[in-house]
Every structure is written in C-alpha cells, then in structure tokens.
Design a protein around this motif. Structure first.
Motif, PDB file in Angstrom:
ATOM      1  N   ARG A 174       0.821  -1.221   0.000  1.00  0.00           N
ATOM      2  CA  ARG A 174       0.000   0.000   0.000  1.00  0.00           C
ATOM      3  C   ARG A 174       0.848   1.262   0.000  1.00  0.00           C
ATOM      4  O   ARG A 174       0.514   2.250  -0.672  1.00  0.00           O
ATOM      5  N   GLU A 175       1.967   1.236   0.733  1.00  0.00           N
ATOM      6  CA  GLU A 175       2.819   2.423   0.744  1.00  0.00           C
ATOM      7  C   GLU A 175       3.469   2.671  -0.621  1.00  0.00           C
ATOM      8  O   GLU A 175       3.797   3.811  -0.966  1.00  0.00           O
ATOM      9  N   ASP A 176       3.641   1.597  -1.407  1.00  0.00           N
ATOM     10  CA  ASP A 176       4.175   1.769  -2.758  1.00  0.00           C
ATOM     11  C   ASP A 176       3.181   2.523  -3.642  1.00  0.00           C
ATOM     12  O   ASP A 176       3.572   3.367  -4.457  1.00  0.00           O
ATOM     13  N   LEU A 177       1.910   2.205  -3.492  1.00  0.00           N
ATOM     14  CA  LEU A 177       0.885   2.889  -4.284  1.00  0.00           C
ATOM     15  C   LEU A 177       0.821   4.375  -3.923  1.00  0.00           C
ATOM     16  O   LEU A 177       0.636   5.232  -4.799  1.00  0.00           O
ATOM     17  N   ARG A 178       0.971   4.670  -2.649  1.00  0.00           N
ATOM     18  CA  ARG A 178       0.970   6.080  -2.238  1.00  0.00           C
ATOM     19  C   ARG A 178       2.178   6.814  -2.838  1.00  0.00           C
ATOM     20  O   ARG A 178       2.062   7.972  -3.269  1.00  0.00           O
ATOM     21  N   SER A 228      -4.051   3.138  -0.844  1.00  0.00           N
ATOM     22  CA  SER A 228      -2.977   3.029   0.144  1.00  0.00           C
ATOM     23  C   SER A 228      -3.447   3.240   1.576  1.00  0.00           C
ATOM     24  O   SER A 228      -2.687   2.982   2.518  1.00  0.00           O
ATOM     25  N   TYR A 271      -8.065  -2.297  -1.506  1.00  0.00           N
ATOM     26  CA  TYR A 271      -6.746  -2.816  -1.847  1.00  0.00           C
ATOM     27  C   TYR A 271      -6.791  -4.333  -2.043  1.00  0.00           C
ATOM     28  O   TYR A 271      -6.182  -4.878  -2.963  1.00  0.00           O
TER      29      TYR A 271
END
Length: 410
Positions: A44-48, A72, A80
C-alpha cells in the motif's frame, strides 16, 4: 533509453536512499528481468508513493492520483484487497492501469508531476528475493544407488566422481486464474518449469553461465538420529515423518539418509534382515514411519515409487511404514492429522513418543503443522499424569533435543 542500452545507476544519495544494492551498470532489460521483482504485488505504501508521479496533464491524472492514495489508506483495506490481492495485480499491471505515471506532453510546467526517474523507481521497487526449497534427496543414498559402497572421508574423486552429486527438489508450480479470469503464475516455479534439462554429454565451460544459481543452507532437521540399536539391526531412535503435499520433500531426504546409513552398516559386515517387530497388540515397530497427505493418489502422490520400493524391500522387512491420506479420493475429506490420531486404534502417537522414545518431524503448510501439533498434545495429555501441562513440557524438551522439529510455511 532503449531496453538493451547500458544505464548507470548512481549510488545512494542523501536525498534518495536505495534500500537495495542494485548493480551500478546494467541494461534496463537486465535490471527488470534479473534484479527487480516487477511480478510482485505492490504494497500500500508503494501505491501512495506512485501517486505523486501521476501527471495532472493526463486526462485521468488527477483521478489516478486520488485512486492510488485511496488504495494506500488503511480504511480502504477492502479496496486494496479487491484490486491488488484477489486479482494479483503486480507492478507491471499497476503501471499499465495508471498510465498517467509515465505520461508526458507539452503542457505548462505547473501541470506536470515529478518525472518518475529510474533512481526514484528503484527506491520503491523490491528486488527478486531468493526462494528457499527443501532438498528432497540424500546424496549418500544416491551415491550408494550408483554402485559406490563407501562414502570416504570427503568429496574426493573416488566418492562422487567428477560430476559431484545431484539434488532433488519438489516444487509445486504456482499458476491459475483469479476470480475475474486473470491468469497468474509464480515467478520462480514458472521459471523452473520452463527450464530445459541439459544432457550429461554436453560440455560446460567456466565461461558458460549456469542455468541456476543455488546455495545450500542448513535446514530445520539438522539432528537426525542415526545411531544403531545395540544388538539389533534397527536404529536406536525410530522416527515419524508427517507431511502434506510438497512438504514431503525434506521428509524423503530423512528417510533416504537413514536407509543409506543402514545399507552402509550392512556393507561393513552386519548381515541379516531386520526382524519385523510386532507388539502384543499387533502394532508394527517400524524404524521409519511416513504419514503423507495429498489431494488425489493419481496425481499428487509424490515419490510413490520410492515408498513402494522401501515398503516391499526384503532387506527393510517392515522397517518402513507408510500411512497415506488422500483428501479428495473419498466423499469425506481425510487429512494427515486424522490419520495419526486414528492409527493403531489411537495408540500410534503416544506409543511412538512415550514407549519407543521416537522423534517426530513435521513439514508442510502452517495450518497442517498446527493441527498435527494439536493432535500430539491431545494424545500425550491423555497418557501423562499432568495432562496438557506435562504434554507441553515434553514437546519443548523434545524440541531442545532435536526430536521434535517443524518446517512449516504459509
């Protein structure tokens, strides 16, 4: 740059720290093929992090940024799960769906998002991690099967020859389709399934790259009992191996290693068949007990020829025992935990541990391993004065002594 043009990756800088030591000089194709795991699922932090690179000049740029931020957030865990987890969308899929990340035009500078450079992409891309597989073979057994009667004191030419020894792996190919019909495949298992075995006659040079790079690491079952029982042809400590599916791999290596050790003892002057010990209740005292489970006998019964050979060998003479559970071959599902619970009228587990002082090795899925441990506790609790408390103490003692080991994965 073109996919095969050389690129230089700058070392870590104060502004952008690369968590992975990427090669400093390579091609983009080589980097994405052999180094970066673009087939993995983004966190999720990658998507942000990707949301900041959505170009506002793109017709969907603002919407893409908002959706990536929404995916994210913790409160959008279900979103997600639906988009990434259930449909197994990897980095390539996300970059394709959110194409504003790589969009460029001649708009005003104020409409532009920061360009996603190779340096910034590599700061969030995960590397391809090594896959760990349990060895499913015993080099000692393979050497004896090839006609060598002595292992020697090393890996000399007279022991293993010029070609060394082989290692067997039991790998399940990860492949299928998601709920919406999207095909997916495991990165490593798919690669292994497409390898073409080389012929022994083909000469390899030091300049030719190997098909696979492997490292051998210590496993979970490092204290296999191999001492003989004084005055008999049996082992001092019997073992029970419990596994399901590809979990049979390390268990096969244990059984074959003990068989090789026994063959060596017979070749060093000990003669005669091992007597088939049967107690007053008719229970067989086998040196090696394998409890194996899979879905269907016809398609998933791994190494069935090996087990048949060990069971029917006149030299083994009942020292190997197989208990099988094929969960889909009957109306009601049958699993290994039920087999060990009901074997020998429910006496197998307690008798193996308490009377015969045997060792137990469990390999396979984490859920199966937990169910087997529960069965062990229940069987021991019913036989020990202190009940469950004494049963847990005994299992912990066996673990310290290397007589109860579990190799499980989720």
């Amino acid at each position: 740059p073109a996919a095969d043009d050389p690129i230089c990756i700058p070392p870590a800088s104060p502004t952008v720290r690369l968590p992975t030591p990427w090669p400093e000089r390579c091609t983009l194709r080589g980097l994405l093929t052999h180094c970066a795991d673009i087939n993995s699922l983004p966190e999720r932090e990658d998507l942000r992090a990707l949301a900041a690179f959505c170009h506002r000049g793109h017709p969907m740029g603002s919407d893409h940024a908002e959706k990536l931020v929404a995916l994210s957030e913790t409160k959008s865990a279900a979103l997600y799960g639906d988009y990434i987890l259930r449909e197994k969308r990897n980095w390539s899929d996300v970059l394709f769906d959110f194409d504003s990340i790589r969009y460029e035009d001649d708009g005003h500078d104020g409409d532009r998002a920061p360009l996603l450079t190779a340096e910034q992409l590599l700061a969030i891309l995960p590397p391809i991690l090594p896959r760990h597989f349990s060895i499913a073979s015993s080099p000692s057994h393979d050497i004896l099967a090839a006609g060598r009667q002595s292992l020697g004191l090393g890996l000399g030419k007279d022991v293993v020859g010029n070609s060394g020894f082989g290692l067997d792996l039991c790998v399940a190919i990860v492949e299928g389709k998601t709920i919406r019909g999207r095909p997916y495949e495991g990165l490593c298992s798919g690669y292994l399934s497409r390898l073409i075995p080389s012929k022994e006659s083909e000469e390899r040079t030091l300049a030719s790259p190997p098909a696979l790079r492997v490292w051998i690491r210590p496993g979970s079952f490092g204290r296999l009992p191999l001492e003989p029982s004084p005055g008999s042809h049996h082992f001092a400590t019997p073992i029970m191996c419990i596994g399901a599916g590809t979990g049979v791999a390390p268990l096969r290596s244990l059984v074959l290693e003990r068989d090789a050790v026994w063959q060596l003892r017979m070749g060093n002057g000990e003669t005669g068949r091992r007597p088939n010990n049967i107690d007053a209740k008719g229970d067989v005292d086998a040196d090696d007990i394998l409890v194996f489970g899979c879905r269907k006998r016809a398609s998933d019964f791994y190494y069935s020829d090996d087990w048949a050979a060990l069971s029917s060998s006149p030299e083994r003479h009942g020292s190997f025992r197989l208990l099988a559970a094929f969960s889909r071959d009957q109306r009601h599902k049958l699993y290994v935990q039920r087999v060990v619970r009901e074997a020998d009228g429910g006496r197998l587990l307690a008798r193996h541990i308490l009377e015969r002082k045997g060792a137990i090795y469990v390999a396979g899925g984490a859920k199966m391993a937990q169910c087997v441990r529960d069965e062990l506790l229940e069987a021991l609790s019913a036989s020990l004065v202190g009940g469950e408390k004494d049963a847990k103490l005994l299992l912990r003692k066996m673990q310290r002594e290397g007589k109860f080991s579990v190799e499980a994965w989720s």
